[in-house]
Design an enzyme around this catalytic site. Structure first.
Site, PDB file in Angstrom:
ATOM      1  N   ARG A  69       0.740  -1.281   0.021  1.00 24.03           N
ATOM      2  CA  ARG A  69      -0.090  -0.022   0.019  1.00 24.03           C
ATOM      3  C   ARG A  69       0.767   1.385   0.124  1.00 24.03           C
ATOM      4  O   ARG A  69       0.368   2.413  -0.359  1.00 24.03           O
ATOM      5  CB  ARG A  69      -1.067  -0.171   1.173  1.00 24.03           C
ATOM      6  CG  ARG A  69      -2.121   1.178   1.217  1.00 24.03           C
ATOM      7  CD  ARG A  69      -2.996   1.115   2.239  1.00 24.03           C
ATOM      8  NE  ARG A  69      -2.496   0.590   3.720  1.00 24.03           N
ATOM      9  CZ  ARG A  69      -1.840   1.089   4.516  1.00 24.03           C
ATOM     10  NH1 ARG A  69      -1.551   2.431   4.424  1.00 24.03           N
ATOM     11  NH2 ARG A  69      -1.513   0.673   5.658  1.00 24.03           N
ATOM     12  N   TYR A 126     -15.538  15.962 -16.101  1.00 22.41           N
ATOM     13  CA  TYR A 126     -15.976  14.524 -15.846  1.00 22.41           C
ATOM     14  C   TYR A 126     -16.847  14.399 -14.983  1.00 22.41           C
ATOM     15  O   TYR A 126     -16.960  15.157 -13.882  1.00 22.41           O
ATOM     16  CB  TYR A 126     -14.647  13.467 -15.564  1.00 22.41           C
ATOM     17  CG  TYR A 126     -15.228  12.161 -15.426  1.00 22.41           C
ATOM     18  CD1 TYR A 126     -15.796  11.333 -16.307  1.00 22.41           C
ATOM     19  CD2 TYR A 126     -14.865  11.554 -14.024  1.00 22.41           C
ATOM     20  CE1 TYR A 126     -16.168  10.205 -15.882  1.00 22.41           C
ATOM     21  CE2 TYR A 126     -15.116  10.058 -13.722  1.00 22.41           C
ATOM     22  CZ  TYR A 126     -16.060   9.443 -14.706  1.00 22.41           C
ATOM     23  OH  TYR A 126     -16.268   8.199 -14.596  1.00 22.41           O
ATOM     24  N   ASP A 198      -6.392  18.466 -15.171  1.00 21.70           N
ATOM     25  CA  ASP A 198      -6.591  16.936 -15.816  1.00 21.70           C
ATOM     26  C   ASP A 198      -6.258  16.977 -17.255  1.00 21.70           C
ATOM     27  O   ASP A 198      -6.807  17.420 -17.999  1.00 21.70           O
ATOM     28  CB  ASP A 198      -8.081  16.730 -15.586  1.00 21.70           C
ATOM     29  CG  ASP A 198      -8.448  15.258 -15.930  1.00 21.70           C
ATOM     30  OD1 ASP A 198      -7.705  14.528 -16.603  1.00 21.70           O
ATOM     31  OD2 ASP A 198      -9.344  14.567 -15.357  1.00 21.70           O
ATOM     32  N   LYS A 223      -7.180   5.586 -19.219  1.00 19.05           N
ATOM     33  CA  LYS A 223      -7.578   5.624 -20.866  1.00 19.05           C
ATOM     34  C   LYS A 223      -6.316   5.703 -21.704  1.00 19.05           C
ATOM     35  O   LYS A 223      -5.808   4.664 -21.967  1.00 19.05           O
ATOM     36  CB  LYS A 223      -8.245   7.132 -20.707  1.00 19.05           C
ATOM     37  CG  LYS A 223      -9.066   7.251 -19.565  1.00 19.05           C
ATOM     38  CD  LYS A 223     -10.444   6.313 -19.618  1.00 19.05           C
ATOM     39  CE  LYS A 223     -11.469   6.877 -18.972  1.00 19.05           C
ATOM     40  NZ  LYS A 223     -11.155   6.754 -17.572  1.00 19.05           N
TER      41      LYS A 223
END
Length: 411
Positions: A69, A126, A198, A223
């Site tokens: 983690r 988004y 972004d 993406k």
């Protein structure tokens, strides 16, 4: 019970005389040569020699890993490559790979904001980013004002004394409007604000946010960067070591960590990124022009076209690289959109983008379904609005199928 013999499989497989399991750790294999591809290392934890050695790692005096983690080799390899692509220098620190694009967005808010802060954000982000700022951040004491990202004066007017950051997409999802990045950067500098960009749609090949005044850059690696619809990841980096540390601490504390396997897959995708981007972008331009001549289409949105409302700004910011996204509005509503999607049967209708294959999206029923009809209408998203994420297929074949489907939808 039968008497145990020396040939009993249980003992040979690692059980002691009392029948209790013994895990035998094999030392790593050694080789005078090295693997051609990055090894996948899914280990959850790493062994240390003693407590002093572990202290040295946590205090930064010794390199290495402790618990997945908090970081693992596959995230480091992928993160270093995206850092290089986005111009993150050693003086700035290192970016953070997260479990999704929204995890990267979340790390920004969790790591860099506090109760009472205010955000100025583009109103065409988004859908999940919009939901986060409209519904979730207010519960944590953070308010957001939404403005037209193409209007620098509107951005400036929305700034308050408690404003902490400006959040924009270079090219908005899904209407493909181009933000006034120069004005936003100047406002952020003058007011001492953080400019968060972004860069998912434009990618490092189309735009360099840090070179244009950004303080924080975010990606949905899922993406175009990964490019194969099989890895869910994000990435975020800032312009100072202190901010990058805050992002890392937020991602680690809130469990926004990426999996080794997804990082390994995404690194593989990066190897063909430039080729995929250029091929898909060229096809997107051809598709936009063909749709512009189609009587079934009321409007085409593609920053590379002269009729795009922000074409002049796009030409200056994107250096002729207008990316692979095309949006258009059919002459009709939901049923027209459904007829189009059924007619384009060889092209997947799926809520994603950036795959090697072309995909179709209907924002009103997917990315922006959380908005009211009035809210979508204010952004120019109606039931006939279609977004295309163009892939690497043969151009004439793809263009022909989409145009034919558009014609069938209104016949």
């Amino acid at each position: 019970m039968p008497e145990e013999t020396s040939a009993t499989p249980a003992r040979a497989m690692g059980h002691n005389q009392d029948g209790r399991s013994v895990v035998r750790r094999s030392p790593p294999a050694t080789s005078s040569s090295t693997p051609l591809t990055t090894p996948l290392q899914p280990a959850v934890a790493w062994r240390s020699i003693d407590a002093d050695a572990l202290d040295a790692q946590y205090e930064g005096r010794s390199p290495g890993y402790t618990y997945a983690r908090e970081g693992h080799p596959n995230a480091t390899v992928l993160g270093d490559k995206i850092d290089w692509m986005e111009g993150v220098t050693p003086q700035m620190g290192r970016g953070v790979v997260t479990g999704s694009g929204m995890a990267a967005v979340g790390a920004v808010f969790l790591g860099l904001l506090k109760q009472g802060d205010h955000i100025v954000a583009g109103d065409q982000l988004y859908g999940r980013s919009l939901r986060l700022m409209r519904q979730d951040l207010p519960r944590m004491g953070v308010e957001t004002s939404f403005v037209d990202p193409t209007d620098g004066a509107a951005i400036a007017a929305a700034v308050r004394p408690e404003t902490r950051m400006i959040v924009l997409e270079v090219v908005s999802n899904p209407t493909l409007r181009v933000a006034d990045m120069e004005a936003a950067a100047e406002i952020a500098r003058a007011k001492g604000l953080l400019l968060v960009v972004d860069n998912t749609f434009t990618t490092p090949r189309g735009f360099s946010p840090f070179a244009h005044g950004a303080n924080v850059v975010v990606h949905s690696v899922t993406k175009l960067l990964a490019g194969h619809s099989d890895a869910t990841l994000g990435w975020v980096a800032a312009d100072t070591p202190e901010r990058n540390r805050a992002l890392y601490d937020a991602a680690t504390t809130w469990g926004l960590t990426a999996s080794p396997f997804d990082c390994w897959l995404a690194e593989r995708g990066l190897h063909t990124f430039d080729l995929r981007y250029d091929r898909a972008s060229a096809t997107a331009a051809a598709l936009a022009d063909a749709l512009g001549e189609c009587a079934a289409v009321a409007q085409v949105l593609y920053p590379g076209r002269a009729d795009h409302p922000d074409h002049a700004r796009a030409a200056g910011l994107l250096r002729g690289r207008y990316a692979n996204m095309v949006s258009f509005r059919l002459r009709g509503g939901r049923e027209t959109a459904n007829r189009f999607l059924r007619a384009a049967s060889h092209i997947p209708f799926a809520p994603t983008l950036g795959d090697v294959g072309t995909t179709l999206s209907h924002p009103a029923s997917s990315s922006h379904r959380g908005l009211t009809p009035e809210g979508r209408a204010a952004l120019g998203i109606d039931e006939g609005f279609i977004r295309v994420s163009v892939g690497v297929e043969e151009t004439a074949m793809l263009v022909g199928e989409i145009v034919a489907a558009a014609r069938q939808s209104v016949s």
